[in-house]
Design an enzyme around this catalytic site. Structure first.
Site, short mmCIF file in Angstrom:
data_model
loop_
_atom_site.label_atom_id
_atom_site.label_comp_id
_atom_site.label_asym_id
_atom_site.label_seq_id
_atom_site.Cartn_x
_atom_site.Cartn_y
_atom_site.Cartn_z
N HIS A 271 0.86 -1.18 0.00
CA HIS A 271 0.00 0.00 0.00
C HIS A 271 0.90 1.24 0.00
CE1 HIS A 271 -2.83 3.00 1.63
NE2 HIS A 271 -3.82 2.17 1.34
N ASP A 348 2.77 -4.39 8.33
CA ASP A 348 1.51 -3.67 8.15
C ASP A 348 0.39 -4.71 8.17
OD1 ASP A 348 -0.77 -2.45 7.19
OD2 ASP A 348 0.14 -1.69 5.34
N GLN A 351 -4.70 -5.21 6.75
CA GLN A 351 -5.59 -6.08 5.99
C GLN A 351 -5.64 -7.50 6.54
OE1 GLN A 351 -7.63 -5.13 3.62
NE2 GLN A 351 -6.90 -3.03 3.46
N LYS A 374 -10.65 -0.92 10.05
CA LYS A 374 -10.57 -2.16 9.26
C LYS A 374 -11.04 -3.36 10.07
CE LYS A 374 -8.83 -0.14 5.64
NZ LYS A 374 -7.42 -0.18 5.27
N CYS A 512 -4.72 2.75 -3.83
CA CYS A 512 -3.49 3.21 -3.15
C CYS A 512 -2.39 2.16 -3.25
CB CYS A 512 -3.78 3.54 -1.69
SG CYS A 512 -4.88 4.95 -1.47
#
Length: 552
Positions: A271, A348, A351, A374, A512
């Site tokens: 991302h 990260d 997700q 999220k 993104c």
């Protein structure tokens, strides 16, 4: 490490073996073995979903010879859960002592659009007569009933008020969960209760209202700690979200430890939030950004990643799940390889945390970041996990109230972590809602959520390939709930507009993640992203709507 004794894993023990590559090695050597790292299994056609004759394989942006695939976990290994996910995740038995919901599979929503009722497609064998609800035994493929019946999806859907509305006169089908998620009533109520009963600024106040607000805020920090398996709540920093958390690490840890000629390693499928902060740091310090490639399915080429590491490498920053493709990166291998070079790793997890259990202690990750919105919580709140020793050694990033011990005109001294990174009044209500969202997920259980969503993803992958001219972008063997695609002759925005007229919320654009999409020769895709409140019937409506498209 042996597989945790968790009844949730037994539920799905035999369900996904066929979808993951066998861990048996072919005996070939790899640069990874010199560092004591087990190589991922070789490519296997058996783990790919059936391909419709009209489906097109994603064209590579550049042909890469002698790829060594990664991205799959060995289902037979003692280091993995029986359904293939690595066992270095959080043991859910320690999470707030709450049990997962086990009930009947979902029933269909009362769709009223006659043009989308009924089915003639081979993958919709469960569909009944025109306009009627499919039977409760929703799976249409043999052997796929266990995970789908593990959750009472209709009861879950009842908890989300935003799902019970119409857009353009059609029942809303929300398939933009990779961008943000809908909120259960418990999260809405928790936030509203804070503002109506407990609203006050936190810390340093002697009155009861402020004490209640402080307890709620710090209680949410403890919930985040438990959710990701951190050792101490002081390792949890509240921030606006994943983007701000990565920027904090870049500007605090990075400015202190990364200099001219040093290297930061990321991957092709990140991302923008995990690219641009490192580019800014490189511009400020003279550091170099190096990018690990992926193969034609969107899987990290682990050998080539390892080859990028060396004496100049100061940090690896990688997404757990690629937001534009759904690829699940092998973070346990990535962390082990990086640590063998003495390099810290940031993950990260924006997700991944909504879809699967994550345990930072078992992973031995140095930093991990994710966002509240999220994981079915409020926007504007998120968390940074950092190992205590790293956080304590990092300088503050922003200055202001609360992060100080003593201020004089000559010198200011700072609090310890996490307070020194939380300048000013935080989003207290957001943190409370964040904690309520974690409670909600903990009550259901991440393992059954992962199993249900995987089965939904497999079904949707097969179904979409019946659409003539549709090309899936990102076909990794190990994926989370993202379906990114293009259709020949049609602009993604036009497809999304057509879907919107059918009540389907899906995103079109670069998500993104422009470098990730350009790897596959496209600038934009349509992305349908799933959550545990989505159903087989909603997938059916999506596919029928795509079949109605006319080429421009």
């Amino acid at each position: 490490m042996s597989t945790p004794a968790n009844p949730d894993t037994e539920l799905i023990a035999g369900l996904f073996k066929e979808f993951y590559a066998d861990s048996s090695a072919d005996g070939s050597s790899s640069p990874l073995t010199s560092h004591g790292i087990s190589e991922y299994p070789n490519d296997s056609k058996e783990i790919s979903p059936p391909v419709h004759p009209d489906a097109q394989v994603a064209s590579p942006h550049a042909i890469q010879p002698a790829e060594s695939a990664s991205g799959g976990h060995s289902a037979g290994s003692e280091e993995a859960y029986p359904f293939g996910e690595p066992s270095c995740y959080r043991d859910e038995n320690r999470s707030s002592g709450k049990t997962a919901t086990k009930a009947t599979p979902s029933s269909a929503l009362p769709y009223t659009d006659d043009s989308l009722s009924g089915s003639e497609f081979y993958f919709l064998k469960h569909t009944g007569t025109s306009g009627s609800a499919p039977p409760a035994t929703a799976p249409s493929h043999p052997g796929r009933g266990g995970a789908l019946s593990a959750l009472d999806v209709e009861a879950i859907r009842a908890d989300f008020p935003a799902l019970h509305q119409k857009t353009n006169g059609k029942p809303l089908i929300f398939l933009d969960n990779a961008a943000t998620t809908q909120k259960p009533q418990s999260v809405i109520d928790a936030t509203s209760h804070f503002y109506s009963r407990d609203n006050a600024n936190i810390h340093r106040a002697a009155y009861e209202l402020a004490e209640r607000a402080t307890r709620a805020f710090e209680g949410a920090r403890e919930k985040v700690r438990d959710f990701i398996g951190a050792a101490d709540a002081k390792e949890i920093v509240f921030l606006r979200g994943t983007t701000e958390a990565i920027n904090l690490v870049a500007q605090s840890y990075g400015r202190k430890h990364i200099g001219a000629g040093d290297e930061i390693v990321i991957t092709t499928i990140e991302h923008h939030a995990n690219i641009v902060p490192w580019q800014l740091l490189a511009e400020q310090t003279g550091a170099v950004l190096r990018v690990a490639p992926v193969n034609d399915r969107g899987e990290l080429i682990l050998d080539q990643f390892a080859s990028l590491l060396g004496g100049r490498t100061k940090l690896v920053s990688v997404g757990h799940v690629a937001n534009s493709l759904g690829t699940i990166n092998p973070i346990e291998q990535i962390i082990a390889i990086a640590h063998s070079f003495g390099v810290p790793v940031l993950v990260d997890a924006a997700q991944s945390t909504p879809h699967m259990p994550v345990n930072v202690t078992a992973l031995d990750v140095d930093f991990l970041v994710f966002s509240g919105h999220k994981v079915f919580g409020p926007t504007g709140i998120g968390a940074l996990y950092g190992k205590s020793a790293l956080l304590e050694a990092m300088p503050p990033w922003q200055g202001g109230g609360h992060m100080i011990r003593n201020v004089t005109f000559a010198k200011t001294t700072y609090q310890n972590a996490p307070e020194k990174f939380e300048a000013g009044t935080p989003d207290i209500a957001g943190a409370v809602g964040f904690g309520a969202a974690i409670d909600y997920l903990q009550n259901i259980g991440l393992a059954p959520i992962a199993a249900y969503e995987h089965e939904l993803l497999v079904y949707a992958t097969e179904a979409l390939q019946s659409v003539r001219g549709l090309r899936l972008i990102g076909t990794a063997a190990n994926k989370a709930s993202v379906l990114s695609f293009v259709i020949a002759g049609l602009e993604p925005e036009k497809i999304a507009e057509h879907l919107d007229r059918q009540g389907i919320a899906a995103r079109a654009g670069h998500h993104c993640a422009q470098p990730a999409l350009r790897r596959f020769g496209v600038e934009k895709t349509v992305r349908a992203s799933l959550a545990f409140y989505n159903t087989l019937q909603e997938v059916d409506v999506l596919v029928r709507a795509l079949h109605q498209l006319k080429k421009a």
